[in-house]
Write an enzyme that holds these catalytic residues in place. Sequence first.
Site, short mmCIF file in Angstrom:
data_model
loop_
_atom_site.label_atom_id
_atom_site.label_comp_id
_atom_site.label_asym_id
_atom_site.label_seq_id
_atom_site.Cartn_x
_atom_site.Cartn_y
_atom_site.Cartn_z
N TYR A 85 0.83 -1.21 0.00
CA TYR A 85 0.00 0.00 0.00
C TYR A 85 0.86 1.25 0.00
O TYR A 85 1.90 1.31 0.66
CB TYR A 85 -0.95 -0.02 1.21
CG TYR A 85 -1.94 -1.15 1.07
CD1 TYR A 85 -3.05 -1.02 0.24
CD2 TYR A 85 -1.74 -2.36 1.70
CE1 TYR A 85 -3.94 -2.05 0.07
CE2 TYR A 85 -2.63 -3.41 1.55
CZ TYR A 85 -3.73 -3.25 0.72
OH TYR A 85 -4.60 -4.28 0.55
N TYR A 124 -15.55 3.27 2.63
CA TYR A 124 -14.88 2.25 1.84
C TYR A 124 -13.93 1.50 2.76
O TYR A 124 -13.06 2.11 3.38
CB TYR A 124 -14.13 2.88 0.68
CG TYR A 124 -13.29 1.89 -0.10
CD1 TYR A 124 -13.89 0.83 -0.76
CD2 TYR A 124 -11.91 2.00 -0.15
CE1 TYR A 124 -13.13 -0.10 -1.46
CE2 TYR A 124 -11.14 1.08 -0.85
CZ TYR A 124 -11.75 0.03 -1.50
OH TYR A 124 -11.01 -0.88 -2.18
N HIS A 146 -13.83 -4.04 -1.95
CA HIS A 146 -13.48 -4.93 -3.05
C HIS A 146 -12.93 -6.22 -2.45
O HIS A 146 -12.15 -6.17 -1.50
CB HIS A 146 -12.41 -4.30 -3.95
CG HIS A 146 -12.87 -3.05 -4.62
ND1 HIS A 146 -12.59 -1.80 -4.12
CD2 HIS A 146 -13.60 -2.86 -5.75
CE1 HIS A 146 -13.13 -0.89 -4.93
NE2 HIS A 146 -13.74 -1.51 -5.92
N ASN A 199 -11.70 -15.33 -3.17
CA ASN A 199 -11.59 -15.30 -1.71
C ASN A 199 -12.97 -15.59 -1.10
O ASN A 199 -13.63 -14.71 -0.55
CB ASN A 199 -11.05 -13.95 -1.24
CG ASN A 199 -10.68 -13.96 0.23
OD1 ASN A 199 -11.07 -14.85 0.99
ND2 ASN A 199 -9.95 -12.95 0.65
N ALA A 216 -13.67 -14.64 2.64
CA ALA A 216 -14.00 -13.23 2.88
C ALA A 216 -15.41 -12.91 2.39
O ALA A 216 -16.16 -12.21 3.08
CB ALA A 216 -12.98 -12.33 2.21
N PHE A 232 -17.84 -14.23 4.83
CA PHE A 232 -17.76 -13.44 6.07
C PHE A 232 -18.61 -12.17 5.94
O PHE A 232 -19.44 -11.88 6.80
CB PHE A 232 -16.29 -13.08 6.35
CG PHE A 232 -16.10 -12.12 7.50
CD1 PHE A 232 -16.18 -12.55 8.82
CD2 PHE A 232 -15.83 -10.78 7.27
CE1 PHE A 232 -15.99 -11.68 9.88
CE2 PHE A 232 -15.64 -9.89 8.32
CZ PHE A 232 -15.73 -10.34 9.63
N LYS A 250 -22.45 -12.58 5.90
CA LYS A 250 -23.05 -12.78 7.22
C LYS A 250 -23.47 -11.46 7.86
O LYS A 250 -24.33 -11.44 8.74
CB LYS A 250 -22.08 -13.50 8.16
CG LYS A 250 -21.91 -14.97 7.87
CD LYS A 250 -21.16 -15.69 8.98
CE LYS A 250 -19.76 -15.19 9.15
NZ LYS A 250 -18.93 -15.99 10.07
N TYR A 274 -9.00 -5.71 -11.95
CA TYR A 274 -8.86 -4.74 -10.85
C TYR A 274 -7.45 -4.82 -10.25
O TYR A 274 -6.85 -3.80 -9.95
CB TYR A 274 -9.92 -5.02 -9.79
CG TYR A 274 -9.86 -4.09 -8.60
CD1 TYR A 274 -10.34 -2.80 -8.69
CD2 TYR A 274 -9.32 -4.51 -7.38
CE1 TYR A 274 -10.29 -1.94 -7.60
CE2 TYR A 274 -9.27 -3.67 -6.29
CZ TYR A 274 -9.75 -2.38 -6.40
OH TYR A 274 -9.69 -1.53 -5.32
N TYR A 275 -6.96 -6.04 -10.06
CA TYR A 275 -5.65 -6.24 -9.47
C TYR A 275 -4.59 -6.37 -10.56
O TYR A 275 -4.87 -6.89 -11.64
CB TYR A 275 -5.63 -7.49 -8.59
CG TYR A 275 -6.60 -7.44 -7.44
CD1 TYR A 275 -6.38 -6.63 -6.34
CD2 TYR A 275 -7.76 -8.22 -7.45
CE1 TYR A 275 -7.27 -6.58 -5.28
CE2 TYR A 275 -8.66 -8.19 -6.39
CZ TYR A 275 -8.41 -7.38 -5.31
OH TYR A 275 -9.29 -7.34 -4.26
#
Length: 168
Positions: free
Chosen positions: A34, A77, A115, A120, A123, A126, A129, A141-142
């Site tokens: 980052y 975000y 994102h 994944n 995630a 997760f 939920k 995107y990546y």
Amino acid sequence: MGAGREIAISLDGVRDKNMMQLKKINTAIFPVRYNDKYYTDAIASGDFTRLAYYSDICVGSIACRLEKKESGAVRVYIMTLGVLAPYRGLGTGTKLLNHVLDLCAKQNVIDIYLHVHTINEEAINFYKKFGFEVTDKISNYYTNINPPDCFVLTKVITQTKKQTVGAV
């Protein structure tokens, strides 16, 4: 320290003096490096960015960016939410996300989004939920991850109503 002892996870804000802990957590968890803007946005978000500690060991974090709309409403975000592998399953990620969702409900936040790498599944499940829904897919995107695609997951925020004393 008997069996069945509740795991104590504490949260703390991110500031200049502990920024290196956020950088180390990110390096250990995420396959992306980052830039300085990420860390500037994380500090600027105030209470929306937190470090998670287990027995004084930094084990996770959530870092958010606040995005103001022309209407004055705010979107949140989630730039990153991660927990070191040995500490997953202890409720740390849940505590971090609930902290941010509670802040969103108390403030003028219309929605929260992030994102997630399309493969994944842990995630994605997760976040589902907590009421997040897949609202978009972005190809390429990546840059250094295969496949390079991501899903956008979004949750519309219901504002907490303040009760008026004596209202009929």
